[in-house]
Design a protein around this motif. Structure first.
Motif, PDB file in Angstrom:
ATOM      1  N   PRO A 140       0.683  -1.207   0.022  1.00 24.91           N
ATOM      2  CA  PRO A 140      -0.128   0.107  -0.036  1.00 24.91           C
ATOM      3  C   PRO A 140       0.926   1.170   0.111  1.00 24.91           C
ATOM      4  O   PRO A 140       2.076   1.189   0.496  1.00 24.91           O
ATOM      5  N   PRO A 141       0.495   2.311  -0.615  1.00 23.88           N
ATOM      6  CA  PRO A 141       1.255   3.622  -0.793  1.00 23.88           C
ATOM      7  C   PRO A 141       2.085   4.140   0.768  1.00 23.88           C
ATOM      8  O   PRO A 141       2.737   4.802   0.758  1.00 23.88           O
ATOM      9  N   ASP A 142       1.054   3.860   1.826  1.00 17.54           N
ATOM     10  CA  ASP A 142       1.399   4.467   2.980  1.00 17.54           C
ATOM     11  C   ASP A 142       2.451   3.453   3.831  1.00 17.54           C
ATOM     12  O   ASP A 142       3.017   3.899   4.765  1.00 17.54           O
ATOM     13  N   ARG A 143       2.984   2.461   3.264  1.00 19.04           N
ATOM     14  CA  ARG A 143       3.928   1.582   3.853  1.00 19.04           C
ATOM     15  C   ARG A 143       5.162   1.583   2.741  1.00 19.04           C
ATOM     16  O   ARG A 143       4.953   1.574   1.693  1.00 19.04           O
ATOM     17  N   ARG A 144       6.283   1.579   3.393  1.00 18.02           N
ATOM     18  CA  ARG A 144       7.542   1.395   2.893  1.00 18.02           C
ATOM     19  C   ARG A 144       8.798   0.874   3.783  1.00 18.02           C
ATOM     20  O   ARG A 144       8.568   0.943   4.889  1.00 18.02           O
TER      21      ARG A 144
END
Length: 53
Positions: free
Chosen positions: A15-19
């Protein structure tokens, strides 16, 4: 005959909010502790006597 399942058309993504923030390793060998850490900023490492933490 074996059942065949369709493969996904694209690989799964995060998901875009995890890295990934950091990865690292700690290894103890012959009385020394080797620590290596990799982040977006770069790679750092150290070698210390096994008793030092």
């Amino acid at each position: 005959m074996a059942d065949h399942f369709p493969r996904p058309s694209a690989p799964a993504s995060f998901p875009p909010d995890r890295r990934l923030i950091a990865v690292g390793i700690i290894r103890r060998h012959d009385g020394c502790t080797l620590t290596v850490r990799a982040t977006e900023a770069g790679v750092t490492g150290s070698i210390r006597p096994a008793g030092a933490r």
